[in-house]
Design a protein around this motif. Structure first.
Motif, mmCIF file in Angstrom:
data_model
loop_
_atom_site.group_PDB
_atom_site.id
_atom_site.type_symbol
_atom_site.label_atom_id
_atom_site.label_comp_id
_atom_site.label_asym_id
_atom_site.label_seq_id
_atom_site.Cartn_x
_atom_site.Cartn_y
_atom_site.Cartn_z
ATOM 1 N N ALA A 44 0.828 -1.205 0.000
ATOM 2 C CA ALA A 44 0.000 0.000 0.000
ATOM 3 C C ALA A 44 0.864 1.258 0.000
ATOM 4 O O ALA A 44 0.525 2.262 -0.632
ATOM 5 N N ALA A 45 1.987 1.204 0.706
ATOM 6 C CA ALA A 45 2.880 2.363 0.751
ATOM 7 C C ALA A 45 3.484 2.639 -0.616
ATOM 8 O O ALA A 45 3.606 3.789 -1.048
ATOM 9 N N VAL A 46 3.857 1.586 -1.336
ATOM 10 C CA VAL A 46 4.452 1.735 -2.660
ATOM 11 C C VAL A 46 3.397 2.107 -3.694
ATOM 12 O O VAL A 46 3.671 2.805 -4.670
ATOM 13 N N GLY A 47 2.150 1.665 -3.462
ATOM 14 C CA GLY A 47 1.113 1.754 -4.471
ATOM 15 C C GLY A 47 0.492 3.115 -4.690
ATOM 16 O O GLY A 47 -0.373 3.246 -5.555
ATOM 17 N N GLU A 48 0.887 4.123 -3.958
ATOM 18 C CA GLU A 48 0.350 5.468 -4.157
ATOM 19 C C GLU A 48 1.260 6.199 -5.156
ATOM 20 O O GLU A 48 2.484 6.181 -5.008
ATOM 21 N N PRO A 49 0.708 6.831 -6.207
ATOM 22 C CA PRO A 49 1.538 7.408 -7.275
ATOM 23 C C PRO A 49 2.618 8.376 -6.808
ATOM 24 O O PRO A 49 3.753 8.316 -7.296
ATOM 25 N N ALA B 185 5.308 6.404 -5.100
ATOM 26 C CA ALA B 185 6.040 5.622 -6.101
ATOM 27 C C ALA B 185 7.039 6.510 -6.845
ATOM 28 O O ALA B 185 8.179 6.100 -7.127
ATOM 29 N N ALA B 186 6.638 7.741 -7.156
ATOM 30 C CA ALA B 186 7.533 8.674 -7.843
ATOM 31 C C ALA B 186 8.733 9.020 -6.967
ATOM 32 O O ALA B 186 9.864 9.129 -7.451
ATOM 33 N N MET B 187 8.490 9.198 -5.679
ATOM 34 C CA MET B 187 9.581 9.510 -4.755
ATOM 35 C C MET B 187 10.579 8.354 -4.674
ATOM 36 O O MET B 187 11.800 8.556 -4.716
#
Length: 232
Positions: A12-17, A20-22
């Motif tokens: 869930a932490a990785v899955g936010e755009p 993910a960009a960061m």
């Protein structure tokens, strides 16, 4: 041991755009401020701080304070390996028809880039192939070993210290995002990348993970590894 809840929390932490960009921006191995990462993710500084706190809580980034500034970096090579794997899957999923090209569209990224702290792209794969062919490195499946010949050679070149300590693998294969073949990570991969940067064999391209191979680098990579196709 990872539980299903823990896996879901990390996903869930990785899955936010924006997050993910960061994480993608930190894949070049450098540490960035919250303001810099806010610009990358196109969010406000306040929103960026919230996202960074979330990433820190789940253990994906580490924060270092230097003077008045706080710098954010990936928590370790295992996080970079996860992000690179997600990039491979995201870039290879067909939509209406199978893509004709995998990995990044940017030719500079395909030629040479950093993958966290080691070299990737055609340059990284070429070095791995050359070391494997010469017997300096042996690769079998997900494992790799730096041979005695290889260690002596790296020490002679000033790339690797005589004694390598720590829990990190000396040599580890890493599937390349664009080439879909193996480049080298671990202590050896990081040492080769650091050596190339210190000798100005490669230079960072602003705003990207791409690296430019310099004229000195074309000579250096050829003499050190027998890699002739590296070009700026």
């Amino acid at each position: 041991m990872a539980t299903s809840n823990r896996i879901a929390e990390v996903a869930a932490a990785v899955g936010e755009p924006a997050r993910a960009a960061m994480l993608a921006a930190l894949m070049d191995g450098r540490a960035l401020t919250a303001t810099e990462l806010a610009g990358v993710a196109a969010v406000t500084p306040q929103t960026a701080s919230s996202h960074l706190a979330r990433l820190s809580t789940v253990g994906l980034i580490a924060v270092e304070k230097q003077g008045r500034h706080r710098y954010h970096r990936l928590a370790g090579p295992e996080v970079a390996r996860m992000i690179e794997s997600v990039m491979q899957i995201a870039g290879g999923v067909p939509r209406q028809r199978p893509p004709r090209r995998v990995g990044p569209k940017d030719a500079a990224l395909r030629e040479a880039r950093t993958c966290y702290d080691h070299l990737a792209g055609a340059l990284g794969v070429g070095i791995a192939d050359a070391l494997r062919t010469s017997g300096a490195v042996e690769i079998a499946g997900d494992a790799a070993v730096l041979t005695g010949i290889g260690r002596a050679r790296m020490q002679d070149l000033g790339i690797l210290a005589p004694e390598t300590h720590g829990a990190r693998p000396v040599c580890r294969p890493c599937l390349d995002w664009s080439e879909r073949r193996l480049h080298l990570a671990g202590v050896l991969g990081a040492a080769i990348c650091a050596h190339a940067l210190e000798r100005s064999w490669v230079r960072r391209r602003p705003g990207t993970r791409a690296l430019e191979v310099t004229p000195a680098g074309r000579i250096g990579f050829r003499d050190a590894f027998g890699v002739d196709h590296a070009a700026g």
